[in-house]
Design an enzyme around this catalytic site. Structure first.
Site, mmCIF file in Angstrom:
data_model
loop_
_atom_site.group_PDB
_atom_site.id
_atom_site.type_symbol
_atom_site.label_atom_id
_atom_site.label_comp_id
_atom_site.label_asym_id
_atom_site.label_seq_id
_atom_site.Cartn_x
_atom_site.Cartn_y
_atom_site.Cartn_z
ATOM 1 N N HIS A 1 0.719 -1.584 0.085
ATOM 2 C CA HIS A 1 -0.027 -0.166 0.042
ATOM 3 C C HIS A 1 0.935 1.488 0.333
ATOM 4 O O HIS A 1 1.749 1.078 0.448
ATOM 5 C CB HIS A 1 -0.682 0.053 1.170
ATOM 6 N N GLU B 1 1.171 4.095 2.286
ATOM 7 C CA GLU B 1 1.712 3.839 3.139
ATOM 8 C C GLU B 1 2.832 3.474 3.478
ATOM 9 O O GLU B 1 4.036 3.920 4.183
ATOM 10 C CB GLU B 1 0.696 4.320 4.650
ATOM 11 N N CYS C 1 -5.333 1.573 5.866
ATOM 12 C CA CYS C 1 -6.233 0.457 5.842
ATOM 13 C C CYS C 1 -5.819 0.255 7.651
ATOM 14 O O CYS C 1 -4.882 0.760 8.000
ATOM 15 C CB CYS C 1 -6.619 -0.343 5.326
ATOM 16 N N CYS D 1 -1.949 -0.377 6.973
ATOM 17 C CA CYS D 1 -1.165 0.829 6.844
ATOM 18 C C CYS D 1 -1.018 1.272 8.647
ATOM 19 O O CYS D 1 0.212 2.035 8.930
ATOM 20 C CB CYS D 1 -1.463 1.550 5.872
#
Length: 150
Positions: free
Chosen positions: A50, A52, A80, A83
């Protein structure tokens, strides 16, 4: 400088290159941009890539530290739970985000199953099995402390 725009621009570039979906992040320390990235799940065949997470990995390498407590993250979407875990572990204290988890869900990127699992409402997500105590596993703690004695 518009740090969110850097995240947006990185996201568009990443999507155009088929690196990943519509998510990006910028990490800033003071006035210095440390990383501006898109998610790279498709490029890396990595469900943890992801934006991040990618940004945190790049920032840690660039700054040669796992402590990002003096950094701020600008994310195109609300992070999420995975993250958020990395954000908290890295020490980041401030996250600016634009789209919400509901916006993500509306566009087919729901993380509700993770959020429900972590608040104890859905234990069917993963079957967690506690293994009986093992001497070899227990020794890992001792070995770590022995290696780190000064």
């Amino acid at each position: 400088m518009d740090y969110m725009k850097l995240a947006v621009d990185a996201t568009i570039e990443g999507m155009n290159k088929k690196f990943g979906g519509p998510f990006g992040a910028t990490i800033v320390r003071g006035d210095e941009v440390i990383a501006a990235v898109s998610n790279t799940m498709m490029r890396d065949t990595d469900p943890s890539a992801h934006a991040e997470m990618v940004a945190i990995r790049e920032a840690c390498k660039k700054l040669d530290t796992m402590d990002l407590s003096d950094c701020v993250i600008y994310a195109t979407c609300e992070p999420c739970p995975m993250c958020m875990g990395a954000i908290i572990w890295s020490g980041v204290k401030e996250v600016h985000y634009c789209s919400t988890r509901d916006d993500a869900k509306e566009h087919g990127f729901s993380d509700i199953h993770l959020r429900e699992y972590f608040v104890g409402h859905d234990e069917s997500v993963v079957n967690m099995i506690k293994v009986e105590a093992r001497e070899d596993c227990d020794h890992l703690w001792t070995h770590f402390h022995e290696l780190n004695k000064k």
